[in-house]
Design an enzyme around this catalytic site. Structure first.
Site, PDB file in Angstrom:
ATOM      1  NE  ARG A   1      54.605 -11.454  73.412  1.00  0.00           N
ATOM      2  CZ  ARG A   1      54.831 -10.295  73.312  1.00  0.00           C
ATOM      3  NH1 ARG A   1      54.392  -9.528  74.259  1.00  0.00           N
ATOM      4  NH2 ARG A   1      55.242  -9.879  72.305  1.00  0.00           N
TER       5      ARG A   1
ATOM      6  NE  ARG B   1      26.973  -4.693  57.422  1.00  0.00           N
ATOM      7  CZ  ARG B   1      26.035  -4.071  58.567  1.00  0.00           C
ATOM      8  NH1 ARG B   1      25.764  -2.748  58.160  1.00  0.00           N
ATOM      9  NH2 ARG B   1      25.699  -4.670  59.600  1.00  0.00           N
TER      10      ARG B   1
ATOM     11  CG  HIS C   1      26.467   2.275  50.894  1.00  0.00           C
ATOM     12  ND1 HIS C   1      26.711   1.498  51.996  1.00  0.00           N
ATOM     13  CD2 HIS C   1      25.354   1.705  50.658  1.00  0.00           C
ATOM     14  CE1 HIS C   1      25.827   0.832  52.411  1.00  0.00           C
ATOM     15  NE2 HIS C   1      24.977   1.025  51.225  1.00  0.00           N
TER      16      HIS C   1
ATOM     17  CE  LYS D   1      32.718   4.315  52.464  1.00  0.00           C
ATOM     18  NZ  LYS D   1      31.459   3.426  52.067  1.00  0.00           N
TER      19      LYS D   1
ATOM     20  CE1 TYR E   1      32.813   2.708  56.626  1.00  0.00           C
ATOM     21  CE2 TYR E   1      32.253   0.533  57.695  1.00  0.00           C
ATOM     22  CZ  TYR E   1      31.801   1.837  56.953  1.00  0.00           C
ATOM     23  OH  TYR E   1      30.501   2.079  57.151  1.00  0.00           O
TER      24      TYR E   1
ATOM     25  CG  ASP F   1      22.348  -1.147  51.286  1.00  0.00           C
ATOM     26  OD1 ASP F   1      22.520  -0.176  50.924  1.00  0.00           O
ATOM     27  OD2 ASP F   1      23.116  -2.148  52.089  1.00  0.00           O
TER      28      ASP F   1
END
Length: 188
Positions: free
Chosen positions: A22, A58, A61, A71, A131, A169
């Site tokens: 499946r 991204r 940070h 995270k 996340y 950014d």
């Protein structure tokens, strides 16, 4: 399965995948399973980002105390190069980075503790990244360092000029100017 990276505390987690005719199933998060592996981080917020273009960056940070965030990052669709940078003053790995390929196909996740910068670049178009965070988003506590900072020399796999960035950014400060709020605490 738990794999260390070159930065102590930053770990790759690969859940068991059960496949049949499946498709497949895997448990992507279980607090008891992680606790048995020595990971007791409590996550309180789930985030998701979708990036249209390959080469979207991204990061890098972080959030300062009292809203610092650990995270746990995974990819639902596509593939990214996920990066963590140690910014804990006094750490033997201060300013060093590690990178890991995360994809929908490899099911790997990256655990990034508080005290590290985090960022990623999409390697294919239409990436969906999810996340977990150990603290809620706090705009007054957010910080960023430029992804292409020469002191960090992160290999993003793309020319810096080709990076797709947010205005925030693109305006991030340098690593040299970072006044880190994090301090390294050696294990006893």
């Amino acid at each position: 399965m738990l794999e260390p990276t070159t930065l102590p505390g930053v770990q790759i987690i690969t859940p068991r995948v059960f496949a049949d005719n499946r498709g497949a199933f895997c448990e992507t998060y279980n607090a008891d399973t992680l606790a048995a592996l020595g990971i007791d981080t409590v996550f309180v917020q789930d985030n998701q980002s979708w990036s249209h273009d390959a080469g979207t960056i991204r990061g890098l940070h972080f959030q300062t105390p009292p809203s610092a965030q650990a995270k746990l990052v995974r990819v639902l669709v596509g593939e990214i190069w996920d990066v963590a940078v140690d910014i804990r003053a006094g750490s033997p790995t201060y300013g060093q980075w590690t990178g890991v390929t995360l994809s929908a196909g490899n099911n790997r996740q990256l655990l990034i503790p508080a005290g590290f910068l985090h960022g990623f670049v999409t390697r294919v178009p239409d990436c969906l990244v999810a996340y977990k965070c150990s603290n809620v988003y706090a705009p007054a506590c957010e910080g960023a360092v430029r992804f292409d900072d020469p002191d960090l020399a992160i290999d993003w796999g793309i020319p810096a000029a080709d990076a797709v960035l947010s205005d925030k950014d693109a305006a991030a400060g340098s690593f040299a100017d970072l006044k880190t709020p994090f301090t390294y605490e050696a294990s006893a």
